[in-house]
Design a protein around this motif. Structure first.
Motif, mmCIF file in Angstrom:
data_model
loop_
_atom_site.group_PDB
_atom_site.id
_atom_site.type_symbol
_atom_site.label_atom_id
_atom_site.label_comp_id
_atom_site.label_asym_id
_atom_site.label_seq_id
_atom_site.Cartn_x
_atom_site.Cartn_y
_atom_site.Cartn_z
ATOM 1 N N THR A 86 0.848 -1.188 0.000
ATOM 2 C CA THR A 86 0.000 0.000 0.000
ATOM 3 C C THR A 86 0.888 1.245 0.000
ATOM 4 O O THR A 86 1.888 1.303 0.721
ATOM 5 C CB THR A 86 -0.911 0.029 1.252
ATOM 6 N N SER B 137 4.788 14.931 -4.773
ATOM 7 C CA SER B 137 4.063 15.463 -5.931
ATOM 8 C C SER B 137 4.741 15.062 -7.239
ATOM 9 O O SER B 137 4.068 14.912 -8.261
ATOM 10 C CB SER B 137 3.922 16.977 -5.832
ATOM 11 N N ALA C 263 3.366 11.669 -8.258
ATOM 12 C CA ALA C 263 1.990 11.822 -8.739
ATOM 13 C C ALA C 263 1.981 12.435 -10.136
ATOM 14 O O ALA C 263 1.262 11.965 -11.028
ATOM 15 C CB ALA C 263 1.186 12.675 -7.758
ATOM 16 N N ARG D 177 -1.519 11.729 -11.940
ATOM 17 C CA ARG D 177 -2.563 11.491 -10.941
ATOM 18 C C ARG D 177 -2.393 12.439 -9.765
ATOM 19 O O ARG D 177 -1.338 13.032 -9.576
ATOM 20 C CB ARG D 177 -2.495 10.045 -10.449
ATOM 21 N N ALA D 178 -3.430 12.550 -8.967
ATOM 22 C CA ALA D 178 -3.379 13.360 -7.749
ATOM 23 C C ALA D 178 -2.810 12.515 -6.618
ATOM 24 O O ALA D 178 -3.041 11.297 -6.569
ATOM 25 C CB ALA D 178 -4.774 13.853 -7.384
ATOM 26 N N GLU E 39 -3.753 12.424 -3.614
ATOM 27 C CA GLU E 39 -4.868 11.834 -2.847
ATOM 28 C C GLU E 39 -5.388 10.542 -3.475
ATOM 29 O O GLU E 39 -5.911 9.670 -2.784
ATOM 30 C CB GLU E 39 -6.051 12.813 -2.746
ATOM 31 N N ASP E 40 -5.275 10.432 -4.798
ATOM 32 C CA ASP E 40 -5.744 9.223 -5.478
ATOM 33 C C ASP E 40 -4.770 8.062 -5.334
ATOM 34 O O ASP E 40 -5.139 6.905 -5.533
ATOM 35 C CB ASP E 40 -5.971 9.502 -6.967
ATOM 36 N N LEU E 41 -3.519 8.380 -5.041
ATOM 37 C CA LEU E 41 -2.499 7.336 -4.937
ATOM 38 C C LEU E 41 -2.334 6.812 -3.509
ATOM 39 O O LEU E 41 -2.185 5.600 -3.313
ATOM 40 C CB LEU E 41 -1.152 7.865 -5.446
ATOM 41 N N GLU F 29 -3.713 3.406 -2.080
ATOM 42 C CA GLU F 29 -3.824 2.417 -3.163
ATOM 43 C C GLU F 29 -2.648 1.450 -3.104
ATOM 44 O O GLU F 29 -1.591 1.764 -2.565
ATOM 45 C CB GLU F 29 -3.796 3.114 -4.531
ATOM 46 N N THR G 173 -1.308 -1.160 -8.633
ATOM 47 C CA THR G 173 -2.261 -0.545 -9.574
ATOM 48 C C THR G 173 -1.572 0.413 -10.540
ATOM 49 O O THR G 173 -2.160 0.766 -11.555
ATOM 50 C CB THR G 173 -3.382 0.218 -8.830
ATOM 51 N N LEU H 101 -2.005 7.611 -15.754
ATOM 52 C CA LEU H 101 -3.466 7.646 -15.714
ATOM 53 C C LEU H 101 -4.072 7.506 -17.103
ATOM 54 O O LEU H 101 -5.053 6.804 -17.300
ATOM 55 C CB LEU H 101 -3.945 8.955 -15.059
#
Length: 180
Positions: free
Chosen positions: A21, A27, A30, A35-36, A38-40, A43, A47, A78
């Motif tokens: 995880t 940044s 990302a 991607r942001a 917060e989205d990573l 996760e 992925t 993304l």
């Protein structure tokens, strides 16, 4: 101070839990994936590993549990873009957590540079061995590259000379006339 350093790195920085995880990413990581943050965070790193690179990533991850390790493999952006990257993983022990730090170097620009160099080498080989008269000029009209055929046509090495001087073109010998 350390947080500022990690945020301003040219490389991506990721902290991974032992279950793969993403606990933290900077940044740059990302942005590399489009991607942001917060989205990573939260996760699975799996992925964002390109499916064809999953076996390599799994082996790299397992090796990093024993000692520092690194490898080149592909991540997935993304938009589906393949991101060639070098991943360096190191295990560290904290007071409450065992985790891995991962430094990710984006290799896209490096690969593009290699491609450009290879194309340049091919172009030079073509010029070197071509018996046709081929000349490449800079904006000022000076010959910067010339084929062997061009050297033969000129009777001398035409490099760094003005093209108009080396190959004067005369319109008076043209088989056509311009009507006014």
């Amino acid at each position: 101070v350390m947080a500022n350093f990690v945020e301003t790195m040219a490389e991506g920085a990721v902290t991974l839990a032992l279950d793969r995880t993403i606990l933290y990413c900077n940044s740059r990581f990302a942005a590399m994936l489009g991607r942001a943050i917060e989205d990573l965070v939260g996760e699975s790193i799996l992925t964002v590993v390109e499916p064809g690179s999953l076996p390599s990533f799994q082996a790299l991850f397992e090796e990093s549990l024993r000692s520092s390790s690194k490898a080149e493999l592909n991540l997935s952006g993304l938009s589906g873009e393949i991101v060639p990257a070098q991943l360096a993983l190191n295990r560290f022990e904290g007071p409450e957590l065992s985790a891995l730090s991962m430094v990710v170097t984006d290799l896209r620009e490096h690969h593009r540079s290699e491609e450009v160099l290879a194309q340049g080498r091919l172009a030079r080989l073509i010029l070197e061995y071509s018996m046709s008269g081929i000349a490449v000029c800079d904006p000022a009209g000076r010959i910067t590259l010339a084929s062997a055929g061009m050297t033969q046509i000129c009777g001398h090495n035409p490099l760094f000379q003005n093209f108009d001087h080396v190959c004067p073109l005369r319109c008076d010998d043209a088989p056509f006339s311009v009507a006014e």
